[in-house]
Write an enzyme that holds these catalytic residues in place. Structure first.
Site, PDB file in Angstrom:
ATOM      1  CG  ASP A 473     -16.298  42.415  -4.929  1.00 40.73           C
ATOM      2  OD1 ASP A 473     -15.342  42.554  -5.705  1.00 40.73           O
ATOM      3  OD2 ASP A 473     -16.203  42.561  -3.695  1.00 40.73           O
ATOM      4  CG  ASP A 543     -10.303  45.429  -1.468  1.00 42.26           C
ATOM      5  OD1 ASP A 543     -11.376  46.035  -1.606  1.00 42.26           O
ATOM      6  OD2 ASP A 543     -10.172  44.215  -1.684  1.00 42.26           O
TER       7      ASP A 543
HETATM    8  C1  GLA Z   1     -13.773  42.560  -1.819  1.00 46.61           C
HETATM    9  C2  GLA Z   1     -14.165  44.009  -1.860  1.00 46.61           C
HETATM   10  C3  GLA Z   1     -14.433  44.496  -0.454  1.00 46.61           C
HETATM   11  C4  GLA Z   1     -15.532  43.651   0.140  1.00 46.61           C
HETATM   12  C5  GLA Z   1     -15.131  42.187   0.120  1.00 46.61           C
HETATM   13  C6  GLA Z   1     -16.263  41.307   0.587  1.00 46.61           C
HETATM   14  O1  GLA Z   1     -12.523  42.394  -1.228  1.00 46.61           O
HETATM   15  O2  GLA Z   1     -13.202  44.786  -2.494  1.00 46.61           O
HETATM   16  O3  GLA Z   1     -14.792  45.855  -0.462  1.00 46.61           O
HETATM   17  O4  GLA Z   1     -16.715  43.847  -0.567  1.00 46.61           O
HETATM   18  O5  GLA Z   1     -14.749  41.775  -1.166  1.00 46.61           O
HETATM   19  O6  GLA Z   1     -15.945  39.978   0.596  1.00 46.61           O
END
Ligand code: GLA
Length: 731
Positions: A473, A543
């Site tokens: 991420d 997201d």
């Molecule tokens: C980001 C990702 C989510 C999750 C969060 C965790 O927003 O896109 O899917 O993994 O971080 O903090």
């Protein structure tokens, strides 16, 4: 006998395999390079100034005699000399060029003009390297082409300083793509923001310049892809489209320019914004690949070409031929509240649905109980996991699933051991405030020590635990991109070196841990491009998991990228936007890419488990077709209440149709939709996901001709309804 066989071979090769072939040749007469990429031919040549000039980019040509030598355009007025009317193939800023060029430099003495002349070339199989050089100095630019049988070309450039003085590069682009001169073009691109990625925008090209770009340090939510269609206007399934995408996960820029003289050119590469790349004598700078193609089969044809190309050439070789597993991800269920017992319970429930890969998301490390602390401290939190990760991994593997883990390696919370030990590792300008986003700062990955530290941490994690997947991420963009440790003139190299080092870490990890697969995520779809896709199996699309919003996000995503890489989860409702859609509807939307489940299974009722188990099992039967087949977008969610997509397997034996109704005006039936990509002469058996949704008067065995000319009827009732139908070819 021999002559007859040779003749036959000649006849056969001229009839059939032409489209599949690639080839590059130089025609000494017109001094032209002909690049054949399957159904596409691309031609450029040397003009009377001994400069590279574009000649042709379109459908495959079969007759070399058609190709005439490149001739520069005429001086138009004292204000517009010949370069403004000439389709330069790889122009540098010099010699009176007023439009967007591919290279701009400053010499140590302040001289900034550079005019590139052809020197030599080399053809190595499917690659062509053309060496050009400034008319005076030994500043060399190698312009590199590669052809692919899917109709795609890749281009990049290599700028080398062979003078004995330093130079500074201020713009380094990968390619200029010239279109037939004229007016009336349209450009399509993928606009975006967090939770609203890959939104299709289509607008007229006018004289002037359209810029799409990232200044954020990574790909960003605006995606580095474009498509242009001509004055004759393409549709989803017909018409001429020129399209392309950059393979770079850092600051990029694509310009679409129509000059007052109707030159239409797309230029792309490193974003020249805040760009400055000094080269000492004998140093060089390589630009990222810019991939592009042409088709006369519309936007749908363009995306199918790109999908095929990505499946065969971009996605990591080691997993290219495997279907993507159905995964479960714990984030939306447990956020930071992870522990061995809770995750084990979720894992058992996920396994009962047929899930194949269990991924524990954020919260497992350091003091990560919320988003204010812990990033950077990549050791297992002993309170949450007293047995390390082993207890959970064994439990997950005991159910038959593989185990995956979330990491965010490029980031640090100021409240972390890492930051306390190395505050200088975060990007910053000396004496200036450091802007936090989600309470975190960005590590300066351009630094060698930071790169080696991150590699070491991840290498150890993978060596000590049986982890077969990581979700990588990156939850914010770069601000204050300072690198005080190097000379001021070199500090802006950070933009390039950062990305190179991230790529290097991934490449080294993959080489050392060949069983590990990766998902690229950047707060959703902030790092999706052909550079990262050559290193990871899949990307987190957004997201935003609301099924309705996802329809447009997914439609945009598939313009450029294969559904195989498109992660789509079913999650709980009401979604963050307050909308509730039925569970079956959410599955029908998420099953159109690589399926994941992100619900809190502890809240599910038995009937939810029954439905989900059925959907997962159905998905596994057809996922090859969805992930690797040809996608036909039949009805667009941008145009009405329906979103219909059809996938046809590579061998043509199976097709899957998804029919989605966003809302229903009372009593209004779903439209009959004409299918595509079938064999007219073949018969197909219809296997609906839900018998009740197939209109009764319809036969359940139908010919390809009927399905493509009369169409398929499904019955959809109410808002947020949908269904799917599988077609199996019988003969
Ligand atoms: C980001 C990702 C989510 C999750 C969060 C965790 O927003 O896109 O899917 O993994 O971080 O903090």
């Amino acid at each position: 006998m021999f002559r007859a066989a040779a003749l036959l071979a000649l006849v056969v090769s001229s009839l059939y395999p032409l489209q599949a072939q690639t080839g590059i040749r130089y025609l000494p007469g017109p001094k032209a390079f002909v690049l054949d990429a399957g159904p596409v031919t691309y031609v450029f040549g040397l003009n009377q100034r001994n400069e590279l000039q574009h000649i042709y980019w379109g459908k495959r040509l079969w007759r070399d005699a058609d190709i005439a030598a490149a001739r520069t355009g005429q001086n138009w007025a004292s204000f517009d000399l010949s370069p403004t009317t000439t389709p330069d193939e790889f122009p540098a800023w010099g010699g009176g060029r007023f439009y967007e060029t591919c290279v701009k430099v400053t010499r140590a003495d302040g001289g900034r003009d550079i005019v590139l002349k052809y020197q030599s070339h080399e053809i190595k199989g499917d690659t062509l390297e053309v060496l050009t050089k400034d008319l005076n100095d030994d500043i060399r630019v190698k312009v590199v082409y590669r052809v692919f049988s899917e109709g795609i070309l890749a281009r990049h450039s290599l700028i080398t300083n062979e003078t004995n003085q330093p130079i500074t590069i201020e713009s380094a682009q990968s390619a200029a793509w010239n279109l037939p001169p004229g007016e009336g073009y349209r450009v399509t691109y993928l606009q975006g923001r967090w939770a609203g990625e890959t939104q299709i925008v289509r607008e007229d090209v006018h004289p002037g310049m359209k810029v799409i770009e990232s200044r954020r340090g990574n790909t960003g939510q605006v995606n580095p892809w474009f498509a242009l269609d001509g004055p004759d206007r393409a549709t989803e399934e017909s018409g001429r489209v020129w399209f392309g995408a950059l393979g770079w996960s850092g600051n990029w820029r694509i310009t679409v320019e129509q000059t007052p003289h109707q030159q239409v050119r797309v230029v792309g590469g490193y974003n020249p914004f805040d760009f400055s790349y000094p080269l000492k004598p004998h140093e060089n700078l390589e630009t990222p690949p810019f991939y592009a193609g042409y088709t006369d089969t519309g936007f749908g044809g363009a995306s199918r070409m790109f999908h095929n190309f990505e499946l065969a050439n971009i996605l990591p070789r080691s997993t290219r031929n495997k279907p993507r597993p159905v995964l479960y991800n714990s984030w939306e269920a447990t956020t930071f509240n992870v522990n061995e017992q809770g995750q084990t319970e979720l894992a058992k429930k996920a396994a009962s649905l047929g899930v194949e890969l269990f991924v524990m998301d954020d919260g497992w490390f350091g003091a990560r109980n919320h988003d204010r602390a812990g990033l950077g401290d990549w050791y297992v939190n002993p309170k949450k996991f007293p047995n390390g990760l082993k207890g959970l991994i064994d439990a997950v593997k005991g159910t038959g699933m593989r185990f995956g883990l979330w990491v965010e390696p490029e980031m640090v919370n100021p409240d972390s051991d890492l930051y306390r030990a190395h505050p200088d590792w975060a990007m910053h300008f000396e004496g200036r405030p450091r802007t936090e986003a989600r309470n975190q700062l960005v590590l300066n990955m351009a630094r060698n020590d930071v790169k080696e530290h991150i590699f070491g941490v991840l290498d150890k994690l993978l060596a000590e635990n049986d982890i077969s997947f990581i979700k990588w991420d990156m939850n914010r963009h770069a601000s204050e991109p300072g690198w005080p440790e190097v000379a001021p003139a070199d500090q802006r190299k950070l933009w390039v070196q950062y990305v190179r080092n991230v790529y290097e870490i991934i490449d080294r990890l993959r080489a050392k841990h060949p069983g590990v697969e990766i998902e690229s995520c950047s707060g959703g779809g902030g790092r999706i491009d052909l550079g990262i896709l050559s290193r990871v199996e899949q990307v987190w699309t957004s997201d935003n998991t609301d099924a309705l919003d996802r329809l447009k996000i997914q439609e945009g995503f598939t313009q450029a990228y294969t559904p195989k890489a498109m992660m789509a989860w079913v999650t709980d409702v009401p979604n963050f936007n307050g909308r509730s859609t039925p569970l079956e509807f959410r599955f029908l939307v998420a099953m159109q890419g690589s399926l994941g489940i992100g619900n809190n299974l502890n809240h599910w009722k038995p009937e939810d488990f029954t439905l989900a188990t059925k959907m997962v099992s159905w998905y596994k039967d057809v996922r090859r077709t969805i992930q690797e087949g040809k996608l036909y977008r039949l009805l667009s969610p941008r145009e009405g209440e329906w979103d219909y997509n059809q996938y046809v397997s590579e061998d043509g034996k199976q097709s899957v149709v998804f029919a989605i109704q966003r809302s229903q005006q009372y009593g209004r039936p779903a439209p009959t939709v004409l299918l595509r990509g079938l064999d007219e002469k073949a018969t197909y058996r219809l296997k609906p996901l839900d018998n009740r949704k197939l209109v009764e008067a319809q036969q359940t065995e139908l010919s390809g001709a009927y399905l493509m000319d009369h169409g398929l009827n499904v019955r959809l009732t109410g808002d947020y309804s949908g269904t799917a139908v599988v077609l199996e070819r019988l003969n």
